[in-house]
Design a protein around this motif. Structure first.
Motif: not given
Lengths: 345, 183
Positions: B95-105, B130-133, B143-146
């Motif tokens: 969790f020191l920078g190697k985890v990311c959350f991607l949400v859709t819809d 948290v990224l929204c895609a 865009a999410a991939a970039v």
């Protein structure tokens, strides 16, 4: 042509969609080439109906030829209306020796014997299916050609497919079938769909079945999309296993087209959280209905993608294994933890 | 219970590996294709999984994972539950920078708003962004991939000296503001 024949003719032509009507009329061969050329299929339907009706009057066609046209249309487009499957049981020793002419004679003789006014037409299609069209009358009225019953039977199989049969005529038809095919009895197959082809494929096992074996050869046949070498799947073993399970239960490739599966529950309520419903003696009656444009494809996808946990529950795989889509589920035994089993109604 | 640890293996030269974890397994393949096909100056390996823990059989062949992306489909309750149970299988070093959350819809319907709040709280408690895609169009997936590639580059240690994964995560981590807490 009298009024009844005219009304039957109009109804038959009205029911045939415009895209099929040209070929059907040509195949029917009852209108002359001039008349066929005079028909303009881009006109509105009522115009085409009037034109064809007047041509038939000019050629003085009779009821037999008109019902022939209707039958031809149904044989080419069998997937309309609702079809029900029945199964013949208790085959007698000479059931396998029944040939087509014998079947026809026996069937017609029996029905003519019990129903005063009836009109039966039989045709054998090239794929060994016998199509029977029955217009029922009774002691006082002539056969009603506006609501005929269609029956399809493949000789020497035990399945009969019936469409548009009224309850009061059921007993006559069943008796006739049982006598003509030299079986002991006939029972309800608990399978009904709109697609006759789907029903036939399912019951006569004409779809690609997968049998469990140690080598799981289906995994090699599966055309996995060539994925990029940098992409790796962690759970590919699980995925293959799920795919194998789903194909064993529901077949590989295109599946027979069923639309619904109905489960009638006559079990006791077994949830933990509802005080009023649990601990009751009487049954919690409910109906679970699965609907889809192609039910077996959807179920297969559910299992293969992991939405439904494997192994496939026998309640679902019974659709293909037993060839039915109506089940009554009852509790077996008094213990709460007993499995509910699918039983024949 | 074997936990997924971030530093137990030796990294490969000029290569970064991202692990996409998604219960429904539909967006991850599209994202994976977009990630490997995008023009970049380092190699990217993508591993696709449904949930954690990962199968033990693959342990030897699996490369070092630089970034773990949890894909949550906000239209499905099961998606979020699966992610929550998978989080337990990660070593805390991740969790020191190697985890990311991607949400859709995130824009569809009312239930998604509540679930989005839960995801943001979850991410905030784990110090992760948290990224929204938008996953229904090709442009959205690209865009999410970039965005993922930018984060991946930092997590794999390939960006200029001052930017480390830990530093980036402290900038991008999800914060739950007080008005969300009141909801």
């Amino acid at each position: 042509m009298d009024a009844q024949v005219r009304s039957v003719l109009r109804r038959v032509i009205r029911r045939i969609p415009n895209k099929n009507i040209e070929n059907l009329l040509k195949k029917w061969n009852c209108l002359s080439t001039d008349q066929l050329c005079a028909l303009d299929y881009t006109r509105p339907k009522w115009m085409i109906v009037e034109l064809v009706a007047s041509f038939c009057e000019d050629n003085s066609l009779n009821l037999k030829q008109i019902t022939n046209l209707e039958m031809m249309y149904h044989i080419e487009n069998p997937d309309q209306g609702v079809w029900h499957a029945c199964q013949l049981t208790e085959a007698q020793d000479d059931a396998v020796c029944v040939d087509l002419t014998q079947f026809k004679e026996q069937f017609k003789a029996h029905l003519h014997g019990v129903v005063r006014h009836i009109s039966i037409k039989m045709k054998k299609h090239e794929d060994e299916a016998i199509w029977i069209r029955i217009a029922w009358g009774d002691n006082f009225s002539k056969p009603n050609h506006l609501k005929p019953t269609y029956v399809v039977h493949h000789l020497h199989t035990s399945y009969v497919f019936i469409s548009n049969l009224m309850a009061k005529h059921k007993i006559f038809l069943c008796q006739a079938l049982v006598m003509a095919t030299k079986h002991g009895s006939i029972k309800d197959g608990h399978l009904s769909t709109r697609s006759l082809t789907g029903m036939r494929e399912l019951l006569l096992r004409r779809y690609q079945q997968v049998f469990p074996n140690a080598h799981s050869s289906i995994l090699q046949e599966r055309n996995t999309l060539p994925s990029h070498p940098c992409i790796g799947k962690e759970h590919s073993g699980h995925e293959d296993m799920r795919h194998q399970m789903s194909c064993e239960a529901f077949g590989h490739g295109p599946t027979p087209k069923l639309e619904t599966a109905v489960y009638r529950l006559e079990t006791r309520y077994r949830g933990n959280d509802n005080q009023t419903l649990s601990d009751r003696e009487e049954f919690f009656r409910g109906v679970v209905r699965f609907s889809s444009s192609s039910l077996l494809d959807s179920l297969r996808h559910c299992v293969a993608s992991g939405m439904a946990e494997g192994p496939v529950t026998p309640l679902l795989s019974a659709i293909t294994q037993r060839g039915r889509n109506y089940f009554v589920i009852t509790d077996k035994g008094p213990s709460v933890s007993s499995q509910a089993s699918a039983q024949r109604a | 219970m074997a936990l997924l640890t971030p530093f137990s293996k030796v990294p490969e030269l000029n290569t970064a590996t991202v692990l996409l974890v998604e219960n429904e397994e539909e967006l991850q393949s599209k994202l994976a294709n977009a990630l490997v096909q995008y023009k970049k100056d380092f190699n990217v390996n993508v591993r696709l999984a449904r949930k954690l823990p990962l199968p033990v059989e693959n342990k030897e062949t699996r490369p070092r994972i630089d970034l773990i992306v949890f894909v949550v489909n906000l239209l499905s309750e099961r998606s979020l539950q699966s992610v929550e149970s998978s989080l337990a299988h990660l070593h805390s070093d991740c969790f020191l920078g190697k985890v990311c959350f991607l949400v859709t819809d995130a824009r569809c319907g009312s239930h998604t708003q509540e679930r989005l709040v839960s995801v943001r709280k979850l991410a905030a408690s784990h110090q992760s962004p948290v990224l929204c895609a938008e996953h229904r169009t090709v442009d959205g997936v690209n865009a999410a991939a970039v965005r993922l590639l930018n984060i991946l580059k930092v997590s794999a240690g390939m960006s200029p000296i001052a930017t480390t994964a830990l530093y980036l995560s402290s900038l991008t981590r999800c914060s739950v503001t007080s008005d969300l807490e009141e909801d």
